[in-house]
Write a protein that holds these residues in place. Structure first.
Motif, PDB file in Angstrom:
ATOM      1  N   VAL A 248     -11.807  -7.545  -1.576  1.00  0.00           N
ATOM      2  CA  VAL A 248     -10.511  -7.055  -1.100  1.00  0.00           C
ATOM      3  C   VAL A 248     -10.422  -5.545  -1.273  1.00  0.00           C
ATOM      4  O   VAL A 248     -10.682  -5.010  -2.359  1.00  0.00           O
ATOM      5  CB  VAL A 248      -9.342  -7.725  -1.854  1.00  0.00           C
ATOM      6  N   ARG A 249     -10.036  -4.889  -0.215  1.00  0.00           N
ATOM      7  CA  ARG A 249      -9.782  -3.447  -0.221  1.00  0.00           C
ATOM      8  C   ARG A 249      -8.276  -3.246  -0.054  1.00  0.00           C
ATOM      9  O   ARG A 249      -7.690  -3.673   0.942  1.00  0.00           O
ATOM     10  CB  ARG A 249     -10.554  -2.773   0.907  1.00  0.00           C
ATOM     11  N   ALA A 250      -7.651  -2.627  -1.042  1.00  0.00           N
ATOM     12  CA  ALA A 250      -6.198  -2.452  -1.043  1.00  0.00           C
ATOM     13  C   ALA A 250      -5.844  -1.034  -0.641  1.00  0.00           C
ATOM     14  O   ALA A 250      -6.298  -0.067  -1.262  1.00  0.00           O
ATOM     15  CB  ALA A 250      -5.630  -2.762  -2.425  1.00  0.00           C
ATOM     16  N   LEU A 251      -5.034  -0.916   0.400  1.00  0.00           N
ATOM     17  CA  LEU A 251      -4.594   0.393   0.874  1.00  0.00           C
ATOM     18  C   LEU A 251      -3.324   0.798   0.143  1.00  0.00           C
ATOM     19  O   LEU A 251      -2.342   0.057   0.108  1.00  0.00           O
ATOM     20  CB  LEU A 251      -4.335   0.340   2.378  1.00  0.00           C
ATOM     21  N   THR A 252      -3.330   1.976  -0.461  1.00  0.00           N
ATOM     22  CA  THR A 252      -2.190   2.421  -1.247  1.00  0.00           C
ATOM     23  C   THR A 252      -2.086   3.937  -1.214  1.00  0.00           C
ATOM     24  O   THR A 252      -3.104   4.642  -1.147  1.00  0.00           O
ATOM     25  CB  THR A 252      -2.302   1.940  -2.711  1.00  0.00           C
ATOM     26  N   ARG A 253      -0.865   4.426  -1.262  1.00  0.00           N
ATOM     27  CA  ARG A 253      -0.653   5.874  -1.330  1.00  0.00           C
ATOM     28  C   ARG A 253      -1.056   6.436  -2.697  1.00  0.00           C
ATOM     29  O   ARG A 253      -1.356   7.614  -2.821  1.00  0.00           O
ATOM     30  CB  ARG A 253       0.823   6.202  -1.069  1.00  0.00           C
ATOM     31  N   ASP A 254      -1.019   5.574  -3.718  1.00  0.00           N
ATOM     32  CA  ASP A 254      -1.239   6.043  -5.097  1.00  0.00           C
ATOM     33  C   ASP A 254      -2.200   5.098  -5.812  1.00  0.00           C
ATOM     34  O   ASP A 254      -1.773   4.201  -6.547  1.00  0.00           O
ATOM     35  CB  ASP A 254       0.104   6.102  -5.829  1.00  0.00           C
ATOM     36  N   PRO A 255      -3.516   5.274  -5.610  1.00  0.00           N
ATOM     37  CA  PRO A 255      -4.487   4.365  -6.238  1.00  0.00           C
ATOM     38  C   PRO A 255      -4.363   4.299  -7.753  1.00  0.00           C
ATOM     39  O   PRO A 255      -4.571   3.233  -8.349  1.00  0.00           O
ATOM     40  CB  PRO A 255      -5.835   4.952  -5.803  1.00  0.00           C
ATOM     41  N   ARG A 256      -4.023   5.418  -8.409  1.00  0.00           N
ATOM     42  CA  ARG A 256      -3.931   5.389  -9.872  1.00  0.00           C
ATOM     43  C   ARG A 256      -2.827   4.428 -10.317  1.00  0.00           C
ATOM     44  O   ARG A 256      -3.014   3.636 -11.248  1.00  0.00           O
ATOM     45  CB  ARG A 256      -3.664   6.792 -10.415  1.00  0.00           C
ATOM     46  N   ARG A 257      -1.670   4.508  -9.668  1.00  0.00           N
ATOM     47  CA  ARG A 257      -0.576   3.586 -10.010  1.00  0.00           C
ATOM     48  C   ARG A 257      -0.954   2.150  -9.667  1.00  0.00           C
ATOM     49  O   ARG A 257      -0.608   1.210 -10.400  1.00  0.00           O
ATOM     50  CB  ARG A 257       0.694   3.986  -9.258  1.00  0.00           C
ATOM     51  N   ALA A 258      -1.662   1.962  -8.566  1.00  0.00           N
ATOM     52  CA  ALA A 258      -2.007   0.621  -8.118  1.00  0.00           C
ATOM     53  C   ALA A 258      -2.924  -0.101  -9.101  1.00  0.00           C
ATOM     54  O   ALA A 258      -2.927  -1.335  -9.160  1.00  0.00           O
ATOM     55  CB  ALA A 258      -2.668   0.681  -6.744  1.00  0.00           C
ATOM     56  N   GLU A 259      -3.682   0.652  -9.887  1.00  0.00           N
ATOM     57  CA  GLU A 259      -4.588   0.031 -10.855  1.00  0.00           C
ATOM     58  C   GLU A 259      -3.852  -0.893 -11.805  1.00  0.00           C
ATOM     59  O   GLU A 259      -4.378  -1.924 -12.230  1.00  0.00           O
ATOM     60  CB  GLU A 259      -5.336   1.108 -11.648  1.00  0.00           C
ATOM     61  N   SER A 260      -2.617  -0.524 -12.169  1.00  0.00           N
ATOM     62  CA  SER A 260      -1.849  -1.331 -13.122  1.00  0.00           C
ATOM     63  C   SER A 260      -1.111  -2.477 -12.448  1.00  0.00           C
ATOM     64  O   SER A 260      -0.560  -3.340 -13.142  1.00  0.00           O
ATOM     65  CB  SER A 260      -0.851  -0.443 -13.866  1.00  0.00           C
ATOM     66  N   LEU A 261      -1.094  -2.508 -11.123  1.00  0.00           N
ATOM     67  CA  LEU A 261      -0.318  -3.507 -10.396  1.00  0.00           C
ATOM     68  C   LEU A 261      -1.174  -4.591  -9.760  1.00  0.00           C
ATOM     69  O   LEU A 261      -0.664  -5.677  -9.475  1.00  0.00           O
ATOM     70  CB  LEU A 261       0.514  -2.826  -9.308  1.00  0.00           C
ATOM     71  N   LEU A 262      -2.450  -4.304  -9.537  1.00  0.00           N
ATOM     72  CA  LEU A 262      -3.311  -5.234  -8.811  1.00  0.00           C
ATOM     73  C   LEU A 262      -4.409  -5.793  -9.719  1.00  0.00           C
ATOM     74  O   LEU A 262      -4.803  -5.155 -10.700  1.00  0.00           O
ATOM     75  CB  LEU A 262      -3.932  -4.528  -7.608  1.00  0.00           C
ATOM     76  N   PRO A 263      -4.920  -6.974  -9.399  1.00  0.00           N
ATOM     77  CA  PRO A 263      -5.927  -7.605 -10.259  1.00  0.00           C
ATOM     78  C   PRO A 263      -7.230  -6.810 -10.326  1.00  0.00           C
ATOM     79  O   PRO A 263      -7.573  -6.069  -9.399  1.00  0.00           O
ATOM     80  CB  PRO A 263      -6.156  -8.962  -9.576  1.00  0.00           C
ATOM     81  N   ALA A 264      -7.926  -6.989 -11.431  1.00  0.00           N
ATOM     82  CA  ALA A 264      -9.258  -6.396 -11.565  1.00  0.00           C
ATOM     83  C   ALA A 264     -10.150  -6.915 -10.443  1.00  0.00           C
ATOM     84  O   ALA A 264     -10.052  -8.071 -10.032  1.00  0.00           O
ATOM     85  CB  ALA A 264      -9.848  -6.764 -12.927  1.00  0.00           C
ATOM     86  N   GLY A 265     -11.009  -6.051  -9.953  1.00  0.00           N
ATOM     87  CA  GLY A 265     -11.904  -6.417  -8.864  1.00  0.00           C
ATOM     88  C   GLY A 265     -11.423  -5.970  -7.507  1.00  0.00           C
ATOM     89  O   GLY A 265     -12.146  -6.098  -6.511  1.00  0.00           O
ATOM     90  N   THR A 266     -10.183  -5.438  -7.454  1.00  0.00           N
ATOM     91  CA  THR A 266      -9.647  -4.921  -6.189  1.00  0.00           C
ATOM     92  C   THR A 266     -10.206  -3.525  -5.936  1.00  0.00           C
ATOM     93  O   THR A 266     -10.165  -2.669  -6.815  1.00  0.00           O
ATOM     94  CB  THR A 266      -8.113  -4.834  -6.236  1.00  0.00           C
ATOM     95  N   GLU A 267     -10.726  -3.290  -4.751  1.00  0.00           N
ATOM     96  CA  GLU A 267     -11.164  -1.951  -4.361  1.00  0.00           C
ATOM     97  C   GLU A 267      -9.952  -1.185  -3.837  1.00  0.00           C
ATOM     98  O   GLU A 267      -9.283  -1.638  -2.905  1.00  0.00           O
ATOM     99  CB  GLU A 267     -12.239  -2.021  -3.274  1.00  0.00           C
ATOM    100  N   LEU A 268      -9.671  -0.057  -4.429  1.00  0.00           N
ATOM    101  CA  LEU A 268      -8.496   0.728  -4.053  1.00  0.00           C
ATOM    102  C   LEU A 268      -8.904   1.879  -3.155  1.00  0.00           C
ATOM    103  O   LEU A 268      -9.852   2.612  -3.462  1.00  0.00           O
ATOM    104  CB  LEU A 268      -7.792   1.263  -5.304  1.00  0.00           C
ATOM    105  N   VAL A 269      -8.196   2.041  -2.040  1.00  0.00           N
ATOM    106  CA  VAL A 269      -8.444   3.159  -1.136  1.00  0.00           C
ATOM    107  C   VAL A 269      -7.121   3.856  -0.848  1.00  0.00           C
ATOM    108  O   VAL A 269      -6.076   3.218  -0.731  1.00  0.00           O
ATOM    109  CB  VAL A 269      -9.120   2.705   0.175  1.00  0.00           C
ATOM    110  N   SER A 270      -7.193   5.164  -0.716  1.00  0.00           N
ATOM    111  CA  SER A 270      -5.987   5.957  -0.516  1.00  0.00           C
ATOM    112  C   SER A 270      -5.662   6.086   0.967  1.00  0.00           C
ATOM    113  O   SER A 270      -6.541   6.322   1.799  1.00  0.00           O
ATOM    114  CB  SER A 270      -6.179   7.354  -1.123  1.00  0.00           C
TER     115      SER A 270
END
Length: 268
Positions: free
Chosen positions: A27-49
Motif C-alpha cells: 500500500v502506498r499512502a498519499l498524504t500532504r504530511d508524511p511525517r504526521r501520517a507515520e503516527s496515523l497509519l499502520p506499519a508497512g505503509t509506504e508514504l508518499v507526499s
C-alpha cells in the motif's frame, strides 16, 4: 505492485489502508504530511507526499501502482478527471472511488476511464456522532434538528468493501450503496451512547434554522450548510433502509452502531 490510497489519513482512507495491508497487499499512502501520517497509519505503509487535489504534484507517484482508491473531497470534484487520466496513463488497472454524495466530474471520469472501477456510495457514517463529543463531555446533551432513522455505516466496513473491490473479481462497473444493519433515529443512537457511557445523555431538538446557523458559525459555507440540513430533513430511502450490501460483499454482518460506540466511547 502497489495500491495507491488517496485521503489515506482521513476518516475512511486509513481503514482502506489497514484492510489492504491485512490482505497482504503493498500500500502506498498519499498524504500532504508524511511525517504526521507515520503516527496515523499502520506499519508497512509506504508514504508518499502529494495531494489528489493537485494532480501536478503526483509526478512518479503512480510508478508501479496497479490499483487506486480515490476519496472525493472538495477539490477533487474539479481535479478528479486529471487525476484519473494520469492514473490510467501510468498503468492503473482498478479504481475505487468514494463518492462525494452525488455523481459528479470525478465519478464520471472513473466510470469512463476504461479500467475496472467500483463506486462506493455510503449515505451516513457512524463517525458523524463524533460531532457530539464536546457537548456530551461538557453538558451530557446532543442537539440536532431531526430525529429521523438513518442506517449509518461503520467507516471500517467501507474500508473493507474498498479493499475487496480492489483485490477481488466481480466488482467492476458496480455502484454500491453502503449502509449499516439498523435504521436508528438520533434519539436511539444517543441512547446507545448513554448506555455505553453509563450516564444520562439528553437529546434537545433544534430548528432547521438553528442547525444551519451552527454550521455556518463553524466555517461551513451557507450553501453547504443548507444542503446538509436539507438532506437530514428528508434522507433518501437508501439512507433509511438497510439493504445488506456490506454483508453480501464481505460475507459477514455489517458492524453495528453499538460496536462502533464500544470502540470510540473514550472520545465522549
Amino acid at each position: 505492485m502497489s495500491i495507491l490510497v488517496t485521503g489515506a489519513t482521513g476518516n475512511t482512507g486509513r481503514h482502506v489502508v489497514a484492510e489492504l495491508l491485512e490482505r497482504g497487499r503493498s500500500v502506498r499512502a498519499l498524504t500532504r504530511d508524511p511525517r504526521r501520517a507515520e503516527s496515523l497509519l499502520p506499519a508497512g505503509t509506504e508514504l508518499v507526499s502529494g495531494s489528489h487535489t493537485e494532480p501536478r504534484s503526483l509526478e512518479g507517484v503512480f510508478d508501479g501502482v496497479t490499483g487506486l482508491h480515490i476519496t472525493v473531497t472538495a477539490g477533487v470534484a474539479e481535479t478528479g478527471p486529471e487525476l484519473v487520466r494520469r492514473a490510467v496513463s501510468a498503468g492503473v488497472e482498478r479504481i475505487t472511488i468514494l463518492w462525494g454524495g452525488y455523481v459528479g466530474p470525478a465519478e464520471n471520469a472513473v466510470a469512463e476511464s476504461g479500467v475496472a472501477w467500483t463506486r462506493l456510495e455510503p449515505q451516513e457514517f457512524m463517525s458523524n456522532a463524533l460531532t457530539w463529543s464536546d457537548s456530551i463531555r461538557d453538558e451530557s446533551v446532543v442537539r440536532e434538528p431531526f430525529d429521523l432513522p438513518s442506517a449509518v455505516v461503520h467507516e471500517a466496513d467501507l474500508g473493507a468493501v474498498a479493499a475487496a473491490a480492489l483485490t477481488e473479481d466481480g466488482h467492476a462497473g458496480r455502484a454500491y450503496n453502503l449502509n449499516g444493519p439498523q435504521a436508528l433515529t438520533t434519539r436511539e443512537r444517543v441512547a446507545i451512547l448513554a448506555a455505553a457511557l453509563g450516564r444520562e445523555v439528553r437529546f434537545e431538538q433544534l430548528s432547521a434554522g438553528q442547525a444551519i446557523e451552527r454550521l455556518t458559525r463553524s466555517g461551513v459555507p451557507r450553501a453547504d450548510a443548507e444542503y446538509v440540513i436539507g438532506w437530514h430533513a428528508d434522507p433518501p430511502v437508501e439512507a433509511r433502509t438497510p439493504d445488506g450490501t456490506v454483508d453480501r460483499i464481505l460475507g459477514r454482518p455489517a458492524r453495528t452502531f453499538t460496536e462502533w460506540v464500544t470502540e470510540h466511547k473514550d472520545r465522549f
